[in-house]
Design a protein around this motif. Structure first.
Motif, PDB file in Angstrom:
ATOM      1  N   MET A 378       0.841  -1.209   0.000  1.00 50.06           N
ATOM      2  CA  MET A 378       0.000   0.000   0.000  1.00 50.06           C
ATOM      3  C   MET A 378       0.877   1.260   0.000  1.00 50.06           C
ATOM      4  SD  MET A 378      -2.892  -1.138   2.786  1.00 50.06           S
ATOM      5  CE  MET A 378      -3.946   0.282   2.509  1.00 50.06           C
ATOM      6  N   MET A 380       3.273   2.052   1.936  1.00 49.86           N
ATOM      7  CA  MET A 380       3.545   2.564   3.265  1.00 49.86           C
ATOM      8  C   MET A 380       4.804   1.883   3.776  1.00 49.86           C
ATOM      9  SD  MET A 380      -0.177   2.680   5.045  1.00 49.86           S
ATOM     10  CE  MET A 380      -1.590   3.412   4.224  1.00 49.86           C
ATOM     11  N   SER A 402       2.804   6.461   6.856  1.00 47.59           N
ATOM     12  CA  SER A 402       2.694   6.852   5.458  1.00 47.59           C
ATOM     13  C   SER A 402       2.343   8.325   5.373  1.00 47.59           C
ATOM     14  CB  SER A 402       1.611   6.030   4.769  1.00 47.59           C
ATOM     15  OG  SER A 402       1.600   6.339   3.401  1.00 47.59           O
ATOM     16  N   VAL A 404      -0.122  10.638   3.232  1.00 45.17           N
ATOM     17  CA  VAL A 404      -1.251  10.514   2.301  1.00 45.17           C
ATOM     18  C   VAL A 404      -1.847  11.895   2.043  1.00 45.17           C
ATOM     19  CG1 VAL A 404      -1.912   8.138   2.830  1.00 45.17           C
ATOM     20  CG2 VAL A 404      -2.798   9.990   4.232  1.00 45.17           C
ATOM     21  N   GLU A 409      -9.608  10.408   1.192  1.00 47.23           N
ATOM     22  CA  GLU A 409      -8.672   9.308   0.900  1.00 47.23           C
ATOM     23  C   GLU A 409      -7.841   8.917   2.122  1.00 47.23           C
ATOM     24  OE1 GLU A 409      -5.892   9.985  -2.386  1.00 47.23           O
ATOM     25  OE2 GLU A 409      -7.619  10.981  -3.324  1.00 47.23           O
ATOM     26  N   SER A 410      -7.496   9.918   2.941  1.00 42.68           N
ATOM     27  CA  SER A 410      -6.617   9.643   4.084  1.00 42.68           C
ATOM     28  C   SER A 410      -7.318   8.708   5.069  1.00 42.68           C
ATOM     29  CB  SER A 410      -6.208  10.936   4.766  1.00 42.68           C
ATOM     30  OG  SER A 410      -7.351  11.630   5.210  1.00 42.68           O
ATOM     31  N   ARG A 412      -9.735   6.668   4.378  1.00 42.85           N
ATOM     32  CA  ARG A 412      -9.891   5.355   3.723  1.00 42.85           C
ATOM     33  C   ARG A 412      -8.598   4.548   3.843  1.00 42.85           C
ATOM     34  NH1 ARG A 412     -13.522   7.504   0.053  1.00 42.85           N
ATOM     35  NH2 ARG A 412     -11.918   8.240  -1.359  1.00 42.85           N
ATOM     36  N   ALA A 413      -7.466   5.225   3.573  1.00 43.01           N
ATOM     37  CA  ALA A 413      -6.171   4.525   3.632  1.00 43.01           C
ATOM     38  C   ALA A 413      -5.897   4.045   5.052  1.00 43.01           C
ATOM     39  CB  ALA A 413      -5.057   5.454   3.163  1.00 43.01           C
ATOM     40  N   TYR A 414      -6.183   4.900   6.029  1.00 40.60           N
ATOM     41  CA  TYR A 414      -5.937   4.559   7.435  1.00 40.60           C
ATOM     42  C   TYR A 414      -6.760   3.331   7.840  1.00 40.60           C
ATOM     43  CZ  TYR A 414      -5.445   5.386  12.483  1.00 40.60           C
ATOM     44  OH  TYR A 414      -5.160   5.262  13.820  1.00 40.60           O
ATOM     45  N   GLU A 416      -8.111   1.117   5.920  1.00 39.20           N
ATOM     46  CA  GLU A 416      -7.800  -0.053   5.096  1.00 39.20           C
ATOM     47  C   GLU A 416      -6.530  -0.763   5.567  1.00 39.20           C
ATOM     48  OE1 GLU A 416      -9.608  -1.621   3.223  1.00 39.20           O
ATOM     49  OE2 GLU A 416      -8.342  -2.818   1.886  1.00 39.20           O
ATOM     50  N   VAL A 417      -5.511   0.008   5.947  1.00 37.56           N
ATOM     51  CA  VAL A 417      -4.275  -0.656   6.395  1.00 37.56           C
ATOM     52  C   VAL A 417      -4.541  -1.401   7.701  1.00 37.56           C
ATOM     53  CG1 VAL A 417      -3.265   1.377   7.541  1.00 37.56           C
ATOM     54  CG2 VAL A 417      -1.770  -0.405   6.743  1.00 37.56           C
TER      55      VAL A 417
END
Ligand code: FAD
Length: 478
Positions: A378, A380, A402, A404, A409-410, A412-414, A416-417
């Motif tokens: 991802m 990261m 990471s 971002v 989006e931030s 979502r990324a948080y 998701e990881v």
């Protein structure tokens, strides 16, 4: 979304009548500064969505006695007001965010040591006391709890118990859960319950374990009796550099199998070894033995023999002693030179988290590589160390970081990881968390941990004890 339509003025008047004006605050600054968690950003804040403001408490109360806590809870139960207990506010999983408003119950004024019994090796204390303050008081009379988490100076006894905390000496002395004899708890109805302070018992289920890890969802822990021990006569340190992580983990397994009890044993993966210990390669182990001289010296000698047989280079005691004296209360990476710890580029934010978990040794051998693949996939960065060992396994502390783009989006990324990391840990046999607790951040994974039936029965216990669902609602997946 749960609804708690209480009448604010009525509740405020009753709280003031019970506690006095000085212990009840409705000021904006208090409500905002307490409606927080030290680490986890509220998702809407992370995404920059201003239409979705973070939760805000209606009242902050600061009781000093168990009777005052009981009064608060009775008022809250009658008027159906959510109550979020808060100690240091440093758990870092969103557990102290008042999701539905209501009362933040700051326990930090419950800060008196009730009894230090050096004959029977116990201390009885109110639970708002910050860990470092309790240690200072005990150290003055030559004793210690041996519970020394990295957050010792920002977290308190109530938080340690409620989050099942682990200190840096847990390999030898256990987590806080192994240090408790008994406790006093104000239940969600305002009734006060005590468990017996005895070394052990076979009289039915152990109720201490119902409240430890409950993160304030089943009541407020107001007092606890903990084990204490004399300060150690000596400490012996050893740093070792293994050719790779697998060799270091194998050494930890053999050290535990041999029946040695390092007070601290910590293994950095290859990346942490480069950035934290400034080695060129390999996997660094930090060992510390404590107790009396003859025992420490023997344990030290045996551990060193095991390590050298597995190809470790003896780095002497220096780096391990330095870690103990200078770094044990600091976070590993921010002091490092990795580029990801600089200032984020404009329009971006830094996200970070620790997907800590635990499992048997076969789990430890697999988990770091798997998590690294997921996180690096991802884009990261992930570095890890292993600590808190048991004869059967241990804990991994993998930190992802990471940069971002700001905006939805931030978040979502948080999320998701975390999802991928936790699901992976679970899929290979680990727990979803070893000591940072569940709170809001990991609530969605509680079914993985407890199973359908386990979670269902936990909900039944919660409903039976807290029929109005006032205690820290929305946490622990409840
Ligand atoms: C920099 C840093 C380092 C850390 N290092 C460690 C570490 O080495 N080991 C470790 O285990 N953890 C660590 N943590 C996490 C944190 O310190 C622990 O989770 C600790 O147990 C939380 O204590 P607290 O006083 O901050 O609790 P809070 O964050 O205030 O509360 C935690 C939970 O317990 C509930 N609660 C608090 N007091 C009571 C009470 N009296 N009765 C009922 N419920 C209550 C709260 O509602 C919340 O759900 C670290 C955190 C940070 C920020």
């Amino acid at each position: 979304m749960r609804n708690y339509p209480f009448h604010k003025t009525v509740v405020e008047n009753e709280l003031i009548a019970a506690l006095g004006q000085e212990k009840v605050s409705t000021s904006q600054i208090d409500r905002e500064s307490y409606s927080r968690d030290l680490v986890v950003p509220y998702n809407c804040q992370l995404s920059g969505d201003s239409d979705c403001p973070p939760p805000l408490a209606d009242f902050v109360v600061q009781p000093e006695t168990t009777a005052e806590v009981a009064e608060i809870i009775k008022i809250a139960n009658v008027h159906k007001v959510p109550v979020t207990p808060q100690c240091g506010g440093a758990q870092g999983s969103g557990s102290t965010l008042p999701l539905f408003g209501g009362i933040i119950l700051d326990v930090k004024s419950l800060n008196k040591v009730i009894d230090i019994d050096t004959e029977n090796h116990t201390v009885t204390t109110q639970t708002g006391l910050i860990g470092g303050e309790l240690e200072a008081i005990l150290n003055n009379v030559g004793f210690t709890t041996n519970h020394l988490p990295q957050s010792l100076h920002v977290s308190g006894i109530g938080g340690f118990l409620s989050a099942r905390s682990a200190g840096v000496l847990s390999t030898k002395y256990g987590k806080i859960t192994e240090m408790v004899l008994g406790m006093e708890v104000v239940l969600p109805t305002g009734e006060v319950m005590r468990t017996k302070s005895v070394p052990n018992s076979a009289a039915g289920p152990n109720f201490n374990y119902l409240f430890m890890g409950a993160e304030g969802t089943l009541g407020v822990i107001t007092e606890a009796t903990l084990k204490i021990r004399p300060l150690p006569e000596t400490r012996r340190f050893q740093a070792l550099l293994f050719p790779d992580l697998m060799a270091a983990l194998n050494a930890s397994r053999l050290i535990m199998r041999r029946g040695l009890w390092p007070a601290a044993m910590r293994i950095s993966d290859e990346l942490e070894t480069v950035y934290f210990h400034h080695q060129e390669s390999g996997s660094q182990m930090t060992l510390m033995f404590d107790g009396f001289e003859e025992l420490c010296s023997l344990e030290h000698k045996e551990a060193l023999k095991i390590a050298v047989e597995l190809g470790a280079e003896d780095l002497t005691e220096g780096p391990a002693q330095k870690w103990w004296e200078e770094k044990r209360f600091t976070i590993a990476f921010p002091s490092s030179t990795h580029p990801l710890f600089g200032i984020p580029t404009p329009g971006h934010i830094r996200i970070a988290g620790c997907i800590d978990s635990a499992g048997t040794f076969d789990y430890l051998f697999k988990v770091q590589r798997g998590l690294k693949e997921i996180v690096e996939g991802m884009n990261m960065f992930l570095g890890a160390h292993f600590s808190h060992f048991y004869p059967t396994g241990g804990m991994i502390y993998p930190t992802f970081v990471s940069e971002v783009k700001k905006g939805p989006e931030s978040a979502r990324a948080y999320n998701e990881v975390w999802r991928r990391g936790v699901e992976f840990s679970h899929s290979i046999g680990g727990t979803i968390n070893h000591h940072h607790g569940i709170g809001l951040n990991l609530g969605r994974f509680m079914k993985l941990e407890l199973g359908e039936s386990g979670l269902d029965n936990f909900r039944k216990i919660k409903n039976a004890m807290d029929p109005n669902n006032i205690m820290n609602p929305g946490k622990l997946g409840l």
